[in-house]
Design a protein around this motif. Structure first.
Motif, short mmCIF file in Angstrom:
data_model
loop_
_atom_site.label_atom_id
_atom_site.label_comp_id
_atom_site.label_asym_id
_atom_site.label_seq_id
_atom_site.Cartn_x
_atom_site.Cartn_y
_atom_site.Cartn_z
N MET A 162 11.33 -22.01 17.51
CA MET A 162 10.25 -21.03 16.40
C MET A 162 9.85 -19.52 17.80
O MET A 162 9.96 -19.45 18.15
CB MET A 162 8.85 -21.26 16.04
CG MET A 162 8.43 -20.59 15.91
SD MET A 162 6.92 -21.59 14.66
CE MET A 162 7.33 -23.00 13.58
N GLU A 187 2.81 -24.58 17.95
CA GLU A 187 1.73 -24.51 16.35
C GLU A 187 1.11 -23.18 15.95
O GLU A 187 0.80 -23.41 14.49
CB GLU A 187 0.47 -25.59 16.42
CG GLU A 187 -0.08 -26.20 15.57
CD GLU A 187 0.41 -26.29 14.22
OE1 GLU A 187 -0.40 -26.54 13.00
OE2 GLU A 187 1.83 -26.77 14.07
N ARG A 231 3.16 -20.84 14.29
CA ARG A 231 4.28 -21.74 12.54
C ARG A 231 3.14 -21.01 11.69
O ARG A 231 3.44 -20.98 10.53
CB ARG A 231 4.02 -22.79 12.53
CG ARG A 231 4.22 -23.86 11.33
CD ARG A 231 3.99 -24.89 11.72
NE ARG A 231 3.04 -25.31 11.63
CZ ARG A 231 2.23 -25.28 10.72
NH1 ARG A 231 2.34 -25.00 9.20
NH2 ARG A 231 0.38 -26.12 10.32
N GLU A 252 3.34 -17.36 10.99
CA GLU A 252 4.16 -17.67 9.30
C GLU A 252 3.87 -17.27 7.99
O GLU A 252 3.78 -17.54 7.76
CB GLU A 252 5.07 -18.04 10.11
CG GLU A 252 6.25 -17.67 11.23
CD GLU A 252 6.92 -18.81 11.74
OE1 GLU A 252 7.65 -18.89 11.02
OE2 GLU A 252 7.73 -18.18 12.74
N GLU A 253 3.05 -19.15 8.26
CA GLU A 253 2.01 -19.72 7.47
C GLU A 253 1.33 -18.54 6.05
O GLU A 253 1.09 -18.74 5.19
CB GLU A 253 1.96 -20.53 7.60
CG GLU A 253 1.42 -21.78 5.99
CD GLU A 253 0.54 -22.69 6.86
OE1 GLU A 253 -0.07 -23.91 5.98
OE2 GLU A 253 1.61 -23.42 7.29
#
Length: 282
Positions: free
Chosen positions: A1, A197, A200, A203-204
């Motif tokens: 990632m 995490e 992530r 990105e979300e």
């Protein structure tokens, strides 16, 4: 990632390439090692030109100021966060080389010369030095070479013709906050999963809210054969949605860092070993 900083520029460039190119094309990524854009857009024929290479074929050793390719060898050129690592007097030749080997245009990204951006980088550099006792691995070179001036870069591109659009990407205050979190996580043992995490979550939740000023980064799209001004508009979320995402993100970041801080330390960190460790051989 990808880290939040790499995702921010790569995802924006992915959108711009999808908008600019009608189908699979031959692309050159200048300074693009290890190949993030190739991973994000695998349908294109990518060549990476970088001083660092580790495999033959689609990687060529070279620098931006003297690209080892013939004129118009590629449909499009991408160069992400490279100009700030080149001394100012050599940026013009690098731009000329990218224009020379492209048929349709190019995309550049870079943290830009502005008092607030320079202060933000200085703050992160100072904090990193305080926590880790060494210079920041890439911000120190930004300070050495001075950040690119977007007006100078844009003016140089326009002299070759076509149209240029400049996008603001990366809210500056958020960039500082996330860089400070990274400095803290690097100082905490066992933080790798937490860092993944948080990337992530960025990105979300947060990426779609990054196109506002003051911004850390400029992304420039230069189309050689466009007669009309480029009117592409990037994502514009509703303010309430942005605020809700920001609150949720800060909560999750805080909880993740607190979990690391409060995690029980291994017993060996507090007690000497029951059996003496063997001496190191000279």
């Amino acid at each position: 990632m990808l880290t939040f900083d790499a995702f921010q520029r790569c995802e924006t460039v992915r959108h711009l390439l999808n908008w600019s190119l009608p189908g699979p094309s031959r692309l050159l990524d200048v300074g693009g090692y290890p190949g993030r854009m190739r991973t994000m857009l695998p349908d294109h024929d990518w060549v990476i030109c970088d001083p660092r290479v580790d495999s033959p074929g689609n990687q060529v050793r070279g620098g931006a100021e003297r690209l080892p390719f013939k004129d118009q060898s590629f449909d499009f050129i991408v160069s992400l966060d490279v100009l700030e690592h080149i001394p100012p007097e050599r940026r013009g030749p690098a731009l000329e080389e990218m224009i020379r080997v492209s048929r349709q245009g190019l995309i550049l990204s870079f943290p830009h010369k502005h008092p607030l951006v320079e202060a933000a980088e200085r703050h992160v550099r100072d904090t990193y030095r305080h926590f880790h006792g060494k210079e920041h691995p890439w911000l120190s070179e930004h300070a050495l070479h001075d950040l690119p001036d977007p007006q100078v870069i844009t003016g140089h591109l326009l002299r070759s013709g076509g149209q240029v659009a400049v996008f603001d990407v990366g809210q500056l205050s958020r960039w500082v906050y996330l860089q400070m979190v990274d400095v803290l996580l690097e100082a905490l043992p066992g933080s790798l999963d937490t860092a993944g995490e948080l990337n992530r979550l960025y990105e979300e939740l947060m990426y779609v809210t990054e196109f506002q000023t003051p911004a850390y980064r400029k992304i420039i799209l230069h189309l050689f054969h466009a007669d009309e001004p480029i009117t592409l508009t990037l994502i514009e979320p509703e303010r309430n949605e942005e605020t809700e995402a920001e609150i949720e993100f800060h909560k999750r970041v805080t909880m993740g860092v607190l979990d690391l801080v409060n995690r029980p330390k291994p017993e060996s960190l507090f007690k000497p070993a029951a059996v003496p460790l063997p001496a190191m051989k000279p």
